[in-house]
Every structure is written in structure tokens, then in C-alpha cells.
Design a protein around this motif. Structure first.
Motif, mmCIF file in Angstrom:
data_model
loop_
_atom_site.group_PDB
_atom_site.id
_atom_site.type_symbol
_atom_site.label_atom_id
_atom_site.label_comp_id
_atom_site.label_asym_id
_atom_site.label_seq_id
_atom_site.Cartn_x
_atom_site.Cartn_y
_atom_site.Cartn_z
ATOM 1 N N ALA A 35 0.812 -1.223 0.000
ATOM 2 C CA ALA A 35 0.000 0.000 0.000
ATOM 3 C C ALA A 35 0.838 1.263 0.000
ATOM 4 N N PRO A 37 0.320 5.695 0.304
ATOM 5 C CA PRO A 37 -0.671 6.703 0.675
ATOM 6 C C PRO A 37 -1.229 7.443 -0.541
ATOM 7 N N PRO A 56 -2.797 -0.699 -4.116
ATOM 8 C CA PRO A 56 -3.633 -0.331 -2.967
ATOM 9 C C PRO A 56 -3.244 1.063 -2.474
ATOM 10 N N ILE A 57 -4.236 1.944 -2.303
ATOM 11 C CA ILE A 57 -3.995 3.327 -1.885
ATOM 12 C C ILE A 57 -4.690 3.574 -0.549
ATOM 13 N N GLY A 58 -3.932 4.102 0.414
ATOM 14 C CA GLY A 58 -4.520 4.442 1.701
ATOM 15 C C GLY A 58 -3.498 4.419 2.813
ATOM 16 N N GLU A 60 -1.324 3.446 6.255
ATOM 17 C CA GLU A 60 -0.668 2.204 6.681
ATOM 18 C C GLU A 60 -1.470 1.434 7.720
ATOM 19 N N SER A 63 -7.529 0.210 6.439
ATOM 20 C CA SER A 63 -7.801 -0.402 5.140
ATOM 21 C C SER A 63 -7.494 0.594 4.022
ATOM 22 N N GLN A 64 -7.236 0.045 2.840
ATOM 23 C CA GLN A 64 -6.946 0.852 1.669
ATOM 24 C C GLN A 64 -7.935 0.501 0.562
ATOM 25 N N LYS A 65 -7.866 1.240 -0.531
ATOM 26 C CA LYS A 65 -8.692 0.973 -1.710
ATOM 27 C C LYS A 65 -7.803 0.407 -2.809
ATOM 28 N N THR A 102 -12.123 -2.604 -1.144
ATOM 29 C CA THR A 102 -11.385 -2.305 0.077
ATOM 30 C C THR A 102 -10.459 -3.470 0.389
ATOM 31 N N ARG A 104 -6.398 -4.554 2.605
ATOM 32 C CA ARG A 104 -5.418 -4.171 3.626
ATOM 33 C C ARG A 104 -4.074 -4.797 3.265
ATOM 34 N N GLY A 127 -3.982 9.184 5.779
ATOM 35 C CA GLY A 127 -3.751 8.990 4.350
ATOM 36 C C GLY A 127 -3.905 10.308 3.620
#
Length: 139
Positions: A35, A37, A56-58, A60, A63-65, A102, A104, A127
Motif C-alpha cells: 500500500a 498513501p 492499494p492506496i490508503g 498504513e 484499510s486501503q482501496k 477495500t 489491507r 492517508g
């Protein structure tokens, strides 16, 4: 019965994930297994027209997208595909971003931050919101 499969040469690197492999790009596809940011600009520069980045963006600790970013056909990769991620020379209108689901993931390796950690701020905990590209849709 033997089936002959085409042989492909794969190269594995242990390096800063933010920088990618600009010396051997541009690429048709880049799959990031950690992931970030924000969408790493160096990876965007390394995509061919029509190429796809999945990252994955988001933050640490949350959860990320899982995000698909596609370079529009008719655009050109930066002549300095491997240049520093801090120079901000990516025209984000050349890309379409799609949020897939979503997820992680562990954080993307960032050797500059590991050598010189920045103080944590509320934006780094939550993020960054500057990963939006030219066009966005959710699937």
C-alpha cells in the motif's frame, strides 16, 4: 504428451517501490503488492499508453482501496520514466482511476522515508487525498 509453453524472462528487484523500474520500462502493466498513501508518480510515468497500474492506496494502519489506474491511449510516457517521484511532472488528466475494492496491505517500501522519517501528522495517519487522477469511477 508434452506441452511447450513460451519462455519468458522475469526479473526480480529489491528496491524502492516508489521508484519502480524506469530503466527498463515503459510497461503494459504494473502490479504493486504493497500500500501507498498516494499513487506513486514514477510508476505512472512508466506506463505505456493503454497500460494499467493496480495499487492499494490508503493509510498504513487502516484499510486501503485497491485502485486500477489506466493510461489513456494517445498519451505518451514521460521521457524520464525513472525520474524522482518528487518532481511532480505527471499530467494526471492522462489517466483514469477506478476503485476496485477495500483491502489491507503492508506499506510500500520508501527508502527515502526510511532514511529520513518525516514527523507523523494527522494527514499521514489518515492517508493523503491527492491520489485522485483525471477521471475516477468505482466498480
Amino acid at each position: 504428451m508434452r506441452i511447450a509453453l513460451p519462455t519468458t524472462v522475469h526479473q526480480v528487484r529489491c528496491a524502492d517501490g516508489w521508484e519502480g523500474a524506469g530503466d527498463i520500462g515503459p510497461f503494459d502493466a504494473i502490479n504493486v503488492g504493497a500500500a501507498a498513501p498516494t499513487v506513486p508518480p514514477a510508476l505512472l510515468r512508466q506506463l505505456r499508453p493503454g497500460g494499467m497500474l493496480v495499487v492499494p492506496i490508503g493509510p498504513e494502519q487502516s484499510s486501503q482501496k485497491l485502485t486500477k489506474v489506466q493510461r489513456m491511449v494517445g498519451t505518451a510516457p514521460s521521457p524520464q520514466a525513472g525520474s524522482s517521484r518528487h518532481d511532480g511532472d505527471v499530467d494526471r488528466a492522462d489517466f483514469e482511476q477506478t476503485l476496485l475494492r477495500t483491502v489491507r496491505f503492508v506499506p510500500l517500501v520508501d527508502t527515502q522515508r526510511q532514511r529520513h522519517p518525516a514527523p507523523e501528522t494527522s494527514s499521514s495517519k489518515e492517508g493523503h487525498n491527492d491520489s485522485t487522477l483525471g477521471k475516477e469511477r468505482v466498480e
